[in-house]
Design an enzyme around this catalytic site. Structure first.
Site, PDB file in Angstrom:
ATOM      1  N   LYS A 276       0.841  -1.205   0.000  1.00 34.64           N
ATOM      2  CA  LYS A 276       0.000   0.000   0.000  1.00 34.64           C
ATOM      3  C   LYS A 276       0.871   1.248   0.000  1.00 34.64           C
ATOM      4  CE  LYS A 276      -3.942  -1.853   2.646  1.00 34.64           C
ATOM      5  NZ  LYS A 276      -4.951  -1.773   1.576  1.00 34.64           N
ATOM      6  N   ARG A 350     -10.018 -11.828   1.955  1.00 35.56           N
ATOM      7  CA  ARG A 350     -10.819 -12.924   1.408  1.00 35.56           C
ATOM      8  C   ARG A 350     -10.098 -14.264   1.557  1.00 35.56           C
ATOM      9  NH1 ARG A 350     -11.168  -9.974  -4.296  1.00 35.56           N
ATOM     10  NH2 ARG A 350     -10.862  -8.212  -2.883  1.00 35.56           N
TER      11      ARG A 350
HETATM   12  N1  BES Z   1      -8.119  -3.843   4.273  1.00 37.95           N
HETATM   13  C1  BES Z   1      -8.255  -3.474   2.922  1.00 37.95           C
HETATM   14  C2  BES Z   1      -9.562  -2.743   2.618  1.00 37.95           C
HETATM   15  C3  BES Z   1      -9.742  -1.391   3.282  1.00 37.95           C
HETATM   16  C4  BES Z   1      -9.360  -0.243   2.614  1.00 37.95           C
HETATM   17  C5  BES Z   1     -10.328  -1.282   4.516  1.00 37.95           C
HETATM   18  C6  BES Z   1      -9.562   0.993   3.211  1.00 37.95           C
HETATM   19  C7  BES Z   1     -10.524  -0.045   5.123  1.00 37.95           C
HETATM   20  C8  BES Z   1     -10.139   1.090   4.451  1.00 37.95           C
HETATM   21  C9  BES Z   1      -8.212  -4.712   2.033  1.00 37.95           C
HETATM   22  O1  BES Z   1      -7.413  -5.738   2.493  1.00 37.95           O
HETATM   23  C10 BES Z   1      -7.654  -4.292   0.714  1.00 37.95           C
HETATM   24  O2  BES Z   1      -6.528  -3.878   0.690  1.00 37.95           O
HETATM   25  N2  BES Z   1      -8.439  -4.434  -0.346  1.00 37.95           N
HETATM   26  C11 BES Z   1      -7.988  -4.098  -1.648  1.00 37.95           C
HETATM   27  C12 BES Z   1      -8.478  -5.168  -2.600  1.00 37.95           C
HETATM   28  C13 BES Z   1      -7.939  -5.043  -3.989  1.00 37.95           C
HETATM   29  C14 BES Z   1      -6.438  -5.278  -3.983  1.00 37.95           C
HETATM   30  C15 BES Z   1      -8.621  -6.057  -4.860  1.00 37.95           C
HETATM   31  C16 BES Z   1      -8.574  -2.736  -2.020  1.00 37.95           C
HETATM   32  O3  BES Z   1      -9.736  -2.480  -1.713  1.00 37.95           O
HETATM   33  O4  BES Z   1      -7.834  -1.930  -2.572  1.00 37.95           O
HETATM   34 MN    MN Z   2      -5.405  -5.530   1.934  1.00 42.29          MN
END
Ligand code: BES
Ligand code: MN
Ligand code: ZN
Length: 503
Positions: A276, A350
């Site tokens: 991230k 997931r």
């Molecule tokens: N934990 C994050 C989702 C999230 C983002 C929660 C902002 C709270 C605030 C999750 O694990 C994630 O990173 N999801 C990705 C999925 C993508 C890579 C398909 C996302 O939403 O960017």
């Molecule tokens: Mn994530």
């Protein structure tokens, strides 16, 4: 000691800093119940407040708008708007929050005129709930707050109503204690809430409850149980993974509904090798919200002695970038035998939920509900005040929406649009862990559906509602533990019906 609340007394207010008086506002004019004394702490309390005066003092039909009659010697008076009607729970929560914001650590006598409320119990419960939730402050554990509820009726309040209010206060305290317990764990720095430490904290709290048992699976056990998603996500971290498996089984009957809850427990989500941004990581200690929410829900069902079986499963892991981390392109084997090609290590929730859901399907669950801070796409779709949910049962969806209306935790049903499954196809495994073509919250839900079995299943994507960045209404800044109150409300409905709606 935190927040306390109990019945109060109109005459005996030497020890409080404030007396709060609710106002009903219709067409800009304020009305005060005839049951409120015409004089309080040396102030004349009129029955009617004109539009100009209200406006000048910042009071409107927005529930919680308030003004203070400041006394230099004695007790000050808070005049607080309940809005246009006296029986809306959400308004009472906002009133509670507003009164506590004004009073701070000074005690409040809240006058509750029973002629104006049709459901005194529900309103008192919401009032105390809003108050207790709003005063949560991670930094100020040692502060004390007190709200005394004073029911008023001529000549004296009905004793049955008074005891109903007393038990409503107790219920509100029980519920908000656990919600605030979950918020504290979510707000904790991630090193202090590692999978090991968090598992211990859950077990310690849950073991206080009657009819609850807790197992904490260590890494060896997790491997032996073939939880390949959880192991795969944990590989990049020096912190070993854990899985918490908690059950609440009340003494009463065998033939009661069994609801299995699964909560995402990523104690810190760096994204893994699909790393991230610095900004994107700042709130990722809260990525274990789902796990805290399901544990608090189970504990609350036990506290309330609900006649329902509840199991709560929380896979706990960090998602880090160590030398052994899962690579984009690696394939993991989930407990049910399905293989998953990990093309984005940031879609880790997931993967751990796939194992958690598989465990859930191995029970005799009549309903499975998972709760997860799963996708940024959920925030894009619904913004930060509404959570997404998906349901394979229309009847369960209806019940959840009714509960959501009662608790003020807003949810919106999203479609399990089957054709989007095409974007999850993998060249080398059964499925890949990212979709394509937008609708990221939906494709994540479709991914989970593969592991949720044939029983009714609900998935909550609470990415946007898990934290309140600025604090809002009765939501304190930071963690919200969104969903605990709605789930408990719904489970208590199921418990009192004694059966679960069918799919
Ligand atoms: N934990 C994050 C989702 C999230 C983002 C929660 C902002 C709270 C605030 C999750 O694990 C994630 O990173 N999801 C990705 C999925 C993508 C890579 C398909 C996302 O939403 O960017
Ligand atoms: Mn994530
Ligand atoms: Zn995550």
């Amino acid at each position: 000691m935190g927040f306390t609340s109990s019945l109060g007394n109109l005459r005996d207010y030497q020890n409080v800093g404030y007396i709060a008086v609710p106002l009903l506002i219709t067409e800009g004019v304020g009305a005060i119940s005839g049951q409120i004394p015409t004089e309080l702490s040396g102030f004349d309390i009129p029955r009617r407040l004109g539009a100009d005066w209200l406006k000048a003092n910042g009071v409107s039909d927005k529930a919680g708008s308030a003004t203070v009659l400041r006394s230099t010697s004695g007790v000050s008076i808070i005049l607080v708007s309940v809005g246009k009607e006296f029986s809306d729970y959400e308004s009472w929560r906002l009133v509670g929050a507003s009164v506590m914001r004004i009073a701070g650590t000074e005690a409040v006598n809240f006058l509750l005129p029973l002629d104006l409320v049709s459901d005194a119990k529900g309103c008192a419960q919401a009032l105390v709930e809003g108050s207790a939730l709003s005063v949560y402050d991670y930094k100020a554990l040692e502060k004390d707050f007190a709200l005394y509820v004073v029911p008023l009726e001529n000549p004296t309040p009905n004793p049955d109503t008074v005891s109903a209010i007393e038990s409503a206060i107790e219920d509100a305290l029980t519920s908000t204690d656990l919600v605030n317990w979950a918020k504290r764990l979510i707000d904790m720095p991630p090193r202090d809430a590692s999978p090991r430490k968090l598992a211990k904290a859950y077990a310690k709290r849950l073991e206080q409850e009657d009819n609850v048992s807790v197992e904490v699976w260590d890494e060896d056990r997790v491997k032996a149980e073939r939880l390949g998603g959880l192991i795969g996500v944990g590989r990049g971290s020096n912190e070993p993974v854990r899985l918490v498996y908690a059950t609440y089984r009340p003494m009463a009957g065998e033939n009661i509904p069994h609801v299995v809850l699964v909560g995402k427990g990523i104690t810190f989500d760096s994204g893994g090798l699909s790393i991230k941004s610095a900004e994107g990581m700042m709130t990722m200690k809260a990525d274990m919200s789902g796990s805290a929410i399901v544990m608090a829900t189970l504990a609350l069902c036990a506290e309330l002695g609900l006649n329902i079986r509840v199991t709560a499963i929380a896979p706990l892991s960090e998602n880090m970038t160590g030398g052994s981390a899962t690579r984009p392109g690696d394939v993991l084997t989930i407990r049910n035998g399905a293989t998953v090609e990990v093309l984005n290590t940031d879609a880790e929730g997931r993967l751990v939920l796939a194992d958690g859901l598989t465990l859930a399907t191995e029970t005799d669950a009549s309903l499975i509900i998972d709760v997860a801070t799963l996708t940024g796409a959920q925030r894009v779709a619904l913004g930060d005040q509404i959570a997404a949910y998906y349901s394979t049962s229309d009847e369960v969806a209806q019940g959840l929406e009714a509960s959501s209306r009662a608790t003020g935790e807003l949810i919106w049903r999203m479609p399990l649009h089957a054709p989007y499954n095409a974007s999850l196809e993998s060249e080398i495994a059964d499925i890949k862990n990212i979709g394509a073509g937008g609708g990221g919250s939906i494709t994540a839900a479709l991914f989970l559906q593969r592991f949720a079995g044939q029983n009714p299943w609900v998935h909550f994507d609470i990415a946007s509602t898990s934290r309140a960045e600025g604090g809002r209404g009765y939501l304190s800044k930071g963690a919200t533990a969104f969903g605990v109150r709605t789930l408990v409300h719904y489970l208590s409905e199921i418990a009192s019906q004694g059966s679960l709606p069918s799919a």
